[in-house]
Write a protein that holds these residues in place. Structure first.
Motif, PDB file in Angstrom:
ATOM      1  N   UNK A  98       0.854  -1.140  -0.108  1.00 43.58           N
ATOM      2  CA  UNK A  98      -0.084  -0.104  -0.109  1.00 43.58           C
ATOM      3  C   UNK A  98       0.865   1.453  -0.046  1.00 43.58           C
ATOM      4  N   UNK A  99       0.310   2.020  -0.606  1.00 47.01           N
ATOM      5  CA  UNK A  99       1.035   3.510  -0.503  1.00 47.01           C
ATOM      6  C   UNK A  99      -0.256   4.494  -0.265  1.00 47.01           C
ATOM      7  N   UNK A 100       0.153   5.842  -0.001  1.00 48.47           N
ATOM      8  CA  UNK A 100      -1.003   6.780  -0.195  1.00 48.47           C
ATOM      9  C   UNK A 100      -0.728   7.815  -0.772  1.00 48.47           C
ATOM     10  N   UNK A 101      -1.731   8.503  -1.352  1.00 47.23           N
ATOM     11  CA  UNK A 101      -1.576   9.760  -2.266  1.00 47.23           C
ATOM     12  C   UNK A 101      -2.410  10.927  -1.272  1.00 47.23           C
ATOM     13  N   UNK A 102      -1.819  12.131  -1.357  1.00 47.95           N
ATOM     14  CA  UNK A 102      -2.256  13.039  -0.330  1.00 47.95           C
ATOM     15  C   UNK A 102      -2.440  14.335  -1.290  1.00 47.95           C
ATOM     16  N   UNK A 103      -3.807  14.733  -1.321  1.00 49.50           N
ATOM     17  CA  UNK A 103      -3.867  16.073  -2.236  1.00 49.50           C
ATOM     18  C   UNK A 103      -4.450  17.174  -1.338  1.00 49.50           C
ATOM     19  N   UNK A 104      -3.834  18.280  -1.257  1.00 49.76           N
ATOM     20  CA  UNK A 104      -4.235  19.739  -0.515  1.00 49.76           C
ATOM     21  C   UNK A 104      -5.465  19.985  -1.470  1.00 49.76           C
ATOM     22  N   UNK A 105      -6.648  19.922  -0.655  1.00 53.27           N
ATOM     23  CA  UNK A 105      -7.911  20.416  -1.250  1.00 53.27           C
ATOM     24  C   UNK A 105      -8.234  21.924  -0.974  1.00 53.27           C
ATOM     25  N   UNK A 116      -1.734  29.741  13.157  1.00 55.42           N
ATOM     26  CA  UNK A 116      -2.073  28.409  12.661  1.00 55.42           C
ATOM     27  C   UNK A 116      -3.258  28.626  11.262  1.00 55.42           C
ATOM     28  N   UNK A 117      -3.264  27.688  10.573  1.00 54.51           N
ATOM     29  CA  UNK A 117      -4.020  27.418   9.503  1.00 54.51           C
ATOM     30  C   UNK A 117      -4.492  25.896   9.572  1.00 54.51           C
ATOM     31  N   UNK A 118      -5.607  25.869   8.666  1.00 53.09           N
ATOM     32  CA  UNK A 118      -6.413  24.315   8.725  1.00 53.09           C
ATOM     33  C   UNK A 118      -6.227  23.923   7.041  1.00 53.09           C
ATOM     34  N   UNK A 119      -5.928  22.834   7.142  1.00 55.67           N
ATOM     35  CA  UNK A 119      -5.834  22.452   5.582  1.00 55.67           C
ATOM     36  C   UNK A 119      -6.806  21.162   5.498  1.00 55.67           C
ATOM     37  N   UNK A 120      -7.668  20.949   4.379  1.00 59.62           N
ATOM     38  CA  UNK A 120      -8.499  19.886   4.052  1.00 59.62           C
ATOM     39  C   UNK A 120      -7.576  19.048   3.096  1.00 59.62           C
ATOM     40  N   UNK A 121      -7.449  17.728   3.443  1.00 60.21           N
ATOM     41  CA  UNK A 121      -6.727  16.925   2.609  1.00 60.21           C
ATOM     42  C   UNK A 121      -7.353  15.554   2.112  1.00 60.21           C
ATOM     43  N   UNK A 122      -7.083  15.263   0.809  1.00 60.74           N
ATOM     44  CA  UNK A 122      -7.866  14.087   0.214  1.00 60.74           C
ATOM     45  C   UNK A 122      -6.671  13.096   0.135  1.00 60.74           C
ATOM     46  N   UNK A 123      -6.976  11.941   0.897  1.00 62.55           N
ATOM     47  CA  UNK A 123      -6.049  10.646   0.902  1.00 62.55           C
ATOM     48  C   UNK A 123      -6.581   9.494   0.212  1.00 62.55           C
ATOM     49  N   UNK A 124      -5.840   9.088  -0.467  1.00 61.54           N
ATOM     50  CA  UNK A 124      -6.187   7.550  -1.288  1.00 61.54           C
ATOM     51  C   UNK A 124      -5.174   6.753  -0.848  1.00 61.54           C
ATOM     52  N   UNK A 134      -9.110   2.495  -0.318  1.00 60.68           N
ATOM     53  CA  UNK A 134      -9.574   3.404   0.844  1.00 60.68           C
ATOM     54  C   UNK A 134      -9.305   4.780   0.427  1.00 60.68           C
ATOM     55  N   UNK A 135     -10.559   5.725   0.606  1.00 60.73           N
ATOM     56  CA  UNK A 135     -10.408   7.269   0.640  1.00 60.73           C
ATOM     57  C   UNK A 135     -10.840   7.801   1.842  1.00 60.73           C
ATOM     58  N   UNK A 136     -10.241   9.045   2.267  1.00 59.74           N
ATOM     59  CA  UNK A 136     -10.619   9.958   3.282  1.00 59.74           C
ATOM     60  C   UNK A 136     -10.231  11.224   2.832  1.00 59.74           C
ATOM     61  N   UNK A 137     -10.955  12.120   3.458  1.00 57.30           N
ATOM     62  CA  UNK A 137     -10.928  13.531   3.394  1.00 57.30           C
ATOM     63  C   UNK A 137     -10.971  13.982   4.840  1.00 57.30           C
ATOM     64  N   UNK A 138      -9.665  14.589   5.124  1.00 57.90           N
ATOM     65  CA  UNK A 138      -8.971  14.954   6.500  1.00 57.90           C
ATOM     66  C   UNK A 138      -9.022  16.339   6.830  1.00 57.90           C
ATOM     67  N   UNK A 139      -8.968  16.789   8.034  1.00 63.43           N
ATOM     68  CA  UNK A 139      -8.925  18.109   8.255  1.00 63.43           C
ATOM     69  C   UNK A 139      -7.665  18.184   9.034  1.00 63.43           C
ATOM     70  N   UNK A 140      -6.777  19.133   9.030  1.00 62.97           N
ATOM     71  CA  UNK A 140      -5.522  19.135   9.766  1.00 62.97           C
ATOM     72  C   UNK A 140      -5.079  20.530  10.145  1.00 62.97           C
ATOM     73  N   UNK A 141      -4.500  20.765  11.293  1.00 60.48           N
ATOM     74  CA  UNK A 141      -4.384  21.964  11.812  1.00 60.48           C
ATOM     75  C   UNK A 141      -2.756  22.028  11.499  1.00 60.48           C
ATOM     76  N   UNK A 142      -1.951  22.949  10.947  1.00 60.52           N
ATOM     77  CA  UNK A 142      -0.715  23.190  10.995  1.00 60.52           C
ATOM     78  C   UNK A 142      -0.284  24.622  11.403  1.00 60.52           C
ATOM     79  N   UNK A 143       0.962  24.713  12.209  1.00 60.19           N
ATOM     80  CA  UNK A 143       1.492  26.138  12.711  1.00 60.19           C
ATOM     81  C   UNK A 143       1.900  26.712  11.322  1.00 60.19           C
TER      82      UNK A 143
END
Length: 149
Positions: A98-105, A116-124, A134-143
């Motif tokens: 398995x590998x993952x692809x991460x796209x910044x949405x 800080x800022x908020x990112x919405x990421x699509x992971x496959x 598998x797919x997911x749409x995740x929210x993440x906080x970054x400094x």
């Protein structure tokens, strides 16, 4: 070190691979998802899957491991307020790589917390055959990047 500003919308990153073993599929499922098609070879063979498959939660954990090792561990991540979507598309089987692809949405600076800022990421999660499992749409906080003196 990657900060919030280092994630342009549309960027796609790949991380991995991770090879899934039969032993870990069964061990994970025995502890967290003890359904017969995850832990019993005979029952799994008679199921709609035709053999042992990983729990979807195991696949999600592998995805997170690859995300931490390949991205979050070298970034100014501040955690996550949660997921918007999680979908299991295809079974993960012993021996799958398995590998993952991460796209910044989306990338939104915080209006109330300027550090800080908020990112919405699509992971496959993709297997060795190029199939999305598998797919997911995740929210993440970054400094945000600290100002330079």
């Amino acid at each position: 070190m990657r900060y919030f500003e280092d994630f342009p919308v549309g960027e796609i990153m790949e991380r991995g691979p991770y090879v899934v073993t039969r032993e870990e599929i069964i061990a994970f499922a025995r502890q967290f998802d003890p359904q017969p098609f995850h832990i019993d070879e005979d029952a799994a063979g008679k199921s709609i899957y035709g053999g042992i498959i990983a729990s979807g939660w195991h696949t999600a954990a592998i995805c997170h491991k690859l995300m931490v090792e390949g991205l979050l561990g070298q970034s100014a991540g501040m955690g996550s307020p949660g997921l918007d979507e999680l979908r299991w598309k295809k079974p993960v089987r012993p021996g799958d790589s398995l590998r993952i692809r991460i796209e910044t949405l989306e990338a939104r600076p915080s209006a109330s917390k300027p550090d800080r800022g908020a990112l919405k990421l699509r992971l496959e999660v993709v297997n060795q055959n190029g199939e999305v499992v598998m797919t997911e749409v995740a929210n993440a906080l970054f400094a945000r990047r600290p100002p330079t003196p």
